[in-house]
Enzyme design. Structure first.
Site, mmCIF file in Angstrom:
data_model
loop_
_atom_site.group_PDB
_atom_site.id
_atom_site.type_symbol
_atom_site.label_atom_id
_atom_site.label_comp_id
_atom_site.label_asym_id
_atom_site.label_seq_id
_atom_site.Cartn_x
_atom_site.Cartn_y
_atom_site.Cartn_z
ATOM 1 N N GLU A 6 6.586 4.905 7.267
ATOM 2 C CA GLU A 6 6.174 6.074 6.484
ATOM 3 C C GLU A 6 6.997 7.304 6.870
ATOM 4 O O GLU A 6 6.958 7.761 8.010
ATOM 5 C CB GLU A 6 4.685 6.334 6.685
ATOM 6 C CG GLU A 6 3.829 5.261 6.041
ATOM 7 C CD GLU A 6 2.366 5.325 6.403
ATOM 8 O OE1 GLU A 6 1.575 4.675 5.708
ATOM 9 O OE2 GLU A 6 2.015 6.010 7.386
ATOM 10 N N LYS A 54 4.195 -6.815 4.383
ATOM 11 C CA LYS A 54 3.985 -5.437 3.973
ATOM 12 C C LYS A 54 3.653 -4.617 5.191
ATOM 13 O O LYS A 54 3.156 -5.131 6.197
ATOM 14 C CB LYS A 54 2.874 -5.320 2.930
ATOM 15 C CG LYS A 54 1.477 -5.713 3.372
ATOM 16 C CD LYS A 54 0.701 -4.677 4.147
ATOM 17 C CE LYS A 54 0.638 -3.364 3.384
ATOM 18 N NZ LYS A 54 -0.027 -2.332 4.291
ATOM 19 N N SER A 100 -6.410 10.239 -0.785
ATOM 20 C CA SER A 100 -6.474 11.020 -2.029
ATOM 21 C C SER A 100 -5.643 10.379 -3.127
ATOM 22 O O SER A 100 -4.869 9.485 -2.897
ATOM 23 C CB SER A 100 -6.005 12.443 -1.775
ATOM 24 O OG SER A 100 -4.672 12.457 -1.320
ATOM 25 N N THR A 133 0.868 -1.189 0.000
ATOM 26 C CA THR A 133 0.000 0.000 0.000
ATOM 27 C C THR A 133 0.904 1.238 0.000
ATOM 28 O O THR A 133 1.297 1.704 -1.060
ATOM 29 C CB THR A 133 -0.974 0.004 1.194
ATOM 30 O OG1 THR A 133 -0.250 -0.219 2.412
ATOM 31 C CG2 THR A 133 -2.028 -1.079 1.036
ATOM 32 N N THR A 149 -1.543 -1.376 7.867
ATOM 33 C CA THR A 149 -1.724 -2.732 8.345
ATOM 34 C C THR A 149 -0.459 -3.513 8.123
ATOM 35 O O THR A 149 0.282 -3.263 7.201
ATOM 36 C CB THR A 149 -2.869 -3.399 7.561
ATOM 37 O OG1 THR A 149 -4.055 -2.685 7.818
ATOM 38 C CG2 THR A 149 -3.073 -4.834 7.939
ATOM 39 N N ASN A 170 0.100 10.715 5.731
ATOM 40 C CA ASN A 170 -1.142 10.335 6.396
ATOM 41 C C ASN A 170 -2.215 11.411 6.330
ATOM 42 O O ASN A 170 -3.397 11.120 6.546
ATOM 43 C CB ASN A 170 -0.843 9.936 7.846
ATOM 44 C CG ASN A 170 -0.223 8.559 7.914
ATOM 45 O OD1 ASN A 170 -0.903 7.553 7.800
ATOM 46 N ND2 ASN A 170 1.093 8.507 8.071
#
Length: 476
Positions: free
Chosen positions: A337, A219, A476, A193, A237, A471
């Site tokens: 991230e 992942k 979007s 993702t 996740t 985040n």
């Protein structure tokens, strides 16, 4: 008229300068491409076939977002899982739990989608997860249809799956199943993702007289603070699958996976958020052959290892699984991230493993600590603060606690930098040396509780400006 009231002048207070000026420079996230590995066919486990495709779940045209793995052995594989304890369990978690229970800890394989979590989607979401499982099973050769296909999903919570598109792609997936290294790498891409690189690892090891192979895919980059347990009772996740050609019974596999996950995936955190979909599935199909004296493999089947019947082989397998799971788990943190740092929190000399683990997690989940690591600021007070509010803090003796920074292998001076000793701050901390240590991508913080012999490690990353950007615009 009432008398005029004088307006007081505004007093501007000077903010006292800190010991270290804060940096206003936004650092770029380092490239993660060097973590992408490919493998020769000899390293990948025998008896598995994989495939992946684009099913229009992700918005990007052609992005892989649907994949399957199938054990091609005559007998279904032993299967184990550690699943989220979040009370809002996603539909695929519920389906996987029920399939493992009804199948006696055996499964034919799994189907995974990315881009939609199928979580908090009500009755329709549950029906969709069952349809995914049943459709894969129905498309397999007749001899492989006797037991179910597990399900995993990851992506945005609360949105329905484009189930028609998914179901229409499953026959194509089954027809394209193969065991090539490229197909394994593509399968790892179908999990992604917000990940910046696909996470695939594989290795082989000796288990008694046999050469055993193991491959793993996971992942995750955000919504990472897993707390997973076995599927009885059912509990962005973290998803992962580990496939091996070892022969091990379902109860022994579940026991080994519980041990491995509690010392790997349950000891990572990116942002402290536990997902509705966290799932680690492990399959063992027994396809590995027996080694002859010349080092060749025969096709002789393997007797399944049990915890009581084969204690030495079980311990070897459990430790290999733990170290392999640890490597996979660390990849998730490295891909956190917006992360610019990979941070190991080691708590030692604790009265119990549980206390050590809780203290390490408390530090790793502290936003103040994580932003200090991004700013390369040796603010050890934030570390001590997080130690002090740990849920098990009553077991901690403050004047026994010591804190150090441990230099990475790239730093010329390997000596630990002591910040606190037995509850007393060091008088003259070398700030320049601290800056050198904290400038590295890999960091380690050591907390010595001075009250026992147990130790735990937790892996985390820093918080950067980019984490907020990612985040703030996730949908979007």
């Amino acid at each position: 008229m009432p008398p005029s009231i004088p307006v007081p002048s505004i007093v501007t207070r000077a903010i006292p300068s800190l010991a270290r000026a804060a940096s206003t420079t936004t650092k770029s996230t380092p490239s993660k491409e060097h973590h992408v590995h490919s493998y020769s066919p000899e390293v990948l486990p025998l008896g598995y076939a994989v495939a992946s495709t684009h099913a229009s779940i992700k918005k990007k045209t052609g992005a892989l977002d649907l994949g399957i793995l199938v054990s091609t052995t005559d007998k279904p594989a032993s299967a184990a899982a550690c699943l989220t304890r979040n009370v809002f369990k996603a539909a695929p978690v519920t389906v996987t739990t029920q399939l493992l229970q009804s199948g006696g800890g055996r499964a034919r394989g799994f189907i995974v989608n990315s881009g939609c979590a199928n979580a908090v989607t009500g009755k329709k979401g549950l029906e969709d997860a069952w349809e995914m499982s049943n459709t894969v099973t129905s498309q397999l050769p007749p001899g492989q249809r006797g037991i179910g296909t597990l399900v995993m999903s990851t992506g945005v919570i609360g949105q329905p799956l484009p189930i028609s598109s998914i179901i229409s792609k499953i026959p194509e997936l089954v027809r394209s199943l193969d065991d090539s290294p490229k197909s394994w790498l593509d399968l790892s891409k179908s999990f992604m993702t917000t990940d910046t690189f696909p996470k695939l690892r594989a290795k082989s090891f000796r288990l008694g007289e046999r050469l055993v192979r193991i491959a793993g895919i996971d992942k995750g980059a955000g919504m990472i603070a897993p707390s997973m347990g076995p599927p009885q009772p059912p509990h962005a996740t973290l998803l992962g699958v580990i496939a091996t050609d070892a022969a091990i019974s379902p109860p022994a596999l579940q026991s080994a996976l519980n041990y491995a996950v509690d010392r790997s995936f349950n000891n990572i955190t990116v942002d402290g958020d536990m997902s509705t979909n966290d799932s680690i599935i492990c399959l063992a199909n027994g396809a590995a052959g027996k080694l002859e004296t010349q080092g060749r493999e025969t096709a002789e089947g393997m007797e399944e290892i049990t915890e009581d019947g084969h204690p030495e082989e079980y311990k070897v397998f459990r430790e290999e699984l733990r170290s392999f799971a640890e490597e996979l788990a660390q990849l998730v943190v490295r891909d956190g991230e917006g992360a610019t740092k990979f941070v190991t929190i080691r708590v030692k000399n604790a009265p119990s493993y549980e206390t050590a683990q809780a203290v390490a997690k408390s530090i790793a989940n502290s936003s103040l600590f994580k932003t200090a690591m991004y700013g390369e600021d040796a603010n050890w007070g934030r570390i001590l603060c997080a130690v002090g509010y740990t849920p098990t803090a009553q077991a901690i003796i403050p004047n026994h606690v010591s804190v150090s920074f441990i230099p990475s292998a790239n730093v010329s001076d390997p000596t630990p930098l002591r910040l606190l000793t037995n509850g007393e701050p060091e008088a003259n901390i070398d700030e320049d040396r601290a800056s050198v240590i904290l400038a590295e991508e890999d960091l380690e913080v050591e907390v010595d509780l001075g009250d026992g012999h147990e130790e735990a490690k937790v892996w985390t990353c820093d918080f950067s400006h980019e984490y907020v950007t990612i985040n703030g615009s996730y949908r979007s």
